[in-house]
Design an enzyme around this catalytic site. Structure first.
Site, PDB file in Angstrom:
ATOM      1  N   ASP A   1      -0.442 -12.905   1.512  1.00  0.00           N
ATOM      2  CA  ASP A   1       0.279 -11.630   1.658  1.00  0.00           C
ATOM      3  C   ASP A   1       2.195 -11.568   2.762  1.00  0.00           C
ATOM      4  O   ASP A   1       2.146 -12.391   3.321  1.00  0.00           O
ATOM      5  CB  ASP A   1      -0.475 -10.792   2.508  1.00  0.00           C
ATOM      6  CG  ASP A   1      -0.565 -10.357   3.768  1.00  0.00           C
ATOM      7  OD1 ASP A   1       0.378  -9.504   4.427  1.00  0.00           O
ATOM      8  OD2 ASP A   1      -1.122 -11.902   4.196  1.00  0.00           O
TER       9      ASP A   1
ATOM     10  N   ASP B   1      -6.885  -6.406   6.213  1.00  0.00           N
ATOM     11  CA  ASP B   1      -6.747  -7.277   7.548  1.00  0.00           C
ATOM     12  C   ASP B   1      -7.903  -6.386   8.568  1.00  0.00           C
ATOM     13  O   ASP B   1      -8.192  -5.629   7.994  1.00  0.00           O
ATOM     14  CB  ASP B   1      -5.661  -7.548   7.879  1.00  0.00           C
ATOM     15  CG  ASP B   1      -4.517  -5.881   8.284  1.00  0.00           C
ATOM     16  OD1 ASP B   1      -5.045  -4.815   8.464  1.00  0.00           O
ATOM     17  OD2 ASP B   1      -3.456  -5.748   8.510  1.00  0.00           O
TER      18      ASP B   1
END
Length: 385
Positions: free
Chosen positions: A276, A99
């Site tokens: 996720d 990320d």
């Protein structure tokens, strides 16, 4: 049965089958193929907590997630690069998605200051000052040797005023352009992917505007961010209903930070490919097991003399070979093994859930699969002895 394909040098995404809006696909990259729908275990600081990487792989994970914010603070992106990159550092030779660090900057850091340039903040660890710009976020992800890199965005908590949601969404779009430019300077960018992040809070018009602007950037994949941040599930699903149809059918879609098994199944039905969430690992460390019978709280005294395993039909040793009584004992005694075994069980359950979804889509039976999973959870845990 349909098949659509996106190819970019060493990266290929193929939608192999559809059932309604649900998609079964494959994202092929030099380090491996990610079967979708996919749940990506969260390896925040280069480790999936309480698990060996070999275990994570054996459960069926094709990709794990690493966190830019945590790794830039400790041990540092440059250090990880010197040590061979995150794959070698963590002994995970398969795809890694990182990320951008934006969410953690907004939620964890102290004394942050946002500007057009980026965000300056103090580390939550030691108060050290950092600046994270779109260019630096992509640079860090490249140093980590990430296969799928995320744009830097501003994620705000809901509810929020429409004016604030729009401001953050427009800033995120400008940052996406800068991230794309930085990503394209990587010599091997054709072997990697950069995903844009659709923002817009709980406002349908802003979600559509964000999705279409990102689509015009012709990115390799698209994420849906800013959900599961305080809004009810029905709001999240409504945003997916308006967002997914705006995204290219031939490219992967990733719903960030979500969530419960029910969240995943309902999102797959709306066309999401990748997920996720820290929920299965965090729940395991706190004494909760996810099973086909629903959630089981191993702290509950009714398990103290229950000799049955969590699930005798599971392929996972943690679910099949240890009694609930023993797991209860470990959890109540604060033994590390309790969290390890329950995390192992939970990740197994999530991967089995995804494999079941892929098989059901292939068989054009996804609605039945979703209903069966939901019915099992509604029945709840089978009675203790």
């Amino acid at each position: 049965m349909t098949e659509r394909e996106q190819t970019s040098a060493d990266l290929t995404f193929t939608v192999k089958a559809t059932d309604g809006k649900a998609r079964r696909g494959a994202l092929s990259m030099p380090r491996g193929t990610i079967r979708t729908p996919a749940y990506m275990p969260v390896g925040t600081a280069g480790t999936v907590k309480a698990m060996y990487m070999d275990q994570v792989r054996d459960l069926g994970a094709d990709v794990i997630l690493g966190n830019t914010y945590h790794l830039m603070l400790r041990p540092g992106a440059e250090r990880v690069s010197k040590l061979g990159g995150l794959h070698e550092f963590a002994r995970w030779p398969h795809p890694i998605l990182t990320d951008s660090g934006g969410f953690q900057v907004m939620s964890l850091s102290q004394l942050r200051k946002l500007s057009e340039t980026g965000v300056t903040f103090q580390s939550h660890i030691d108060g050290s000052k950092y600046e994270l710009t779109p260019e630096r976020s992509i640079e860090i992800q490249a140093l980590l040797d990430s296969d799928i890199q995320m744009q830097l965005d501003e994620c705000i908590a809901l509810p929020a005023p429409v004016s604030e949601i729009e401001r953050a969404m427009e800033l995120s779009l400008r940052w996406a352009e800068r991230c794309k430019s930085a990503f394209l300077t990587q010599s091997d960018h054709n072997a990697r992917a950069m995903f844009g992040i659709v923002q817009g809070g709980d406002n349908e018009a802003l979600r559509v505007k964000s999705a279409n602007a990102l689509k015009d950037m012709d990115l390799k994949g698209y994420s849906i961010g800013g959900l599961a941040v305080g809004e009810p599930q029905e709001v999240m699903l409504a945003m997916l209903d308006v967002t997914c149809p705006e995204l290219p059918e031939e490219k992967p879609r990733y719903l960030m930070g979500v969530g419960t098994p029910d969240d995943l199944l309902k999102s797959i039905a709306r066309g999401v490919d990748m997920f996720d969430c820290v929920m299965p690992t965090r729940a395991g460390r706190h004494g909760t097991a996810f099973t086909r019978f629903g959630k089981i709280n191993l702290r509950n005294a009714r398990h103290a003399e229950d000799h049955r395993p969590l699930d005798e039909k599971s392929d996972c040793p943690a679910a099949r070979d240890y009694s609930r009584a023993y797991l209860h004992h470990l959890v109540r005694s604060n033994e590390a093994l309790g969290g390890m075994l329950l995390t192992w069980n939970n990740l197994s359950y999530y991967q089995d859930l995804m494999q079941g979804a892929r098989d059901a889509i292939e068989a054009a039976a996804y609605a039945d699969y979703q209903a069966a999973c939901s019915a099992a959870w509604e029945r709840g845990d089978i009675p203790a002895l």
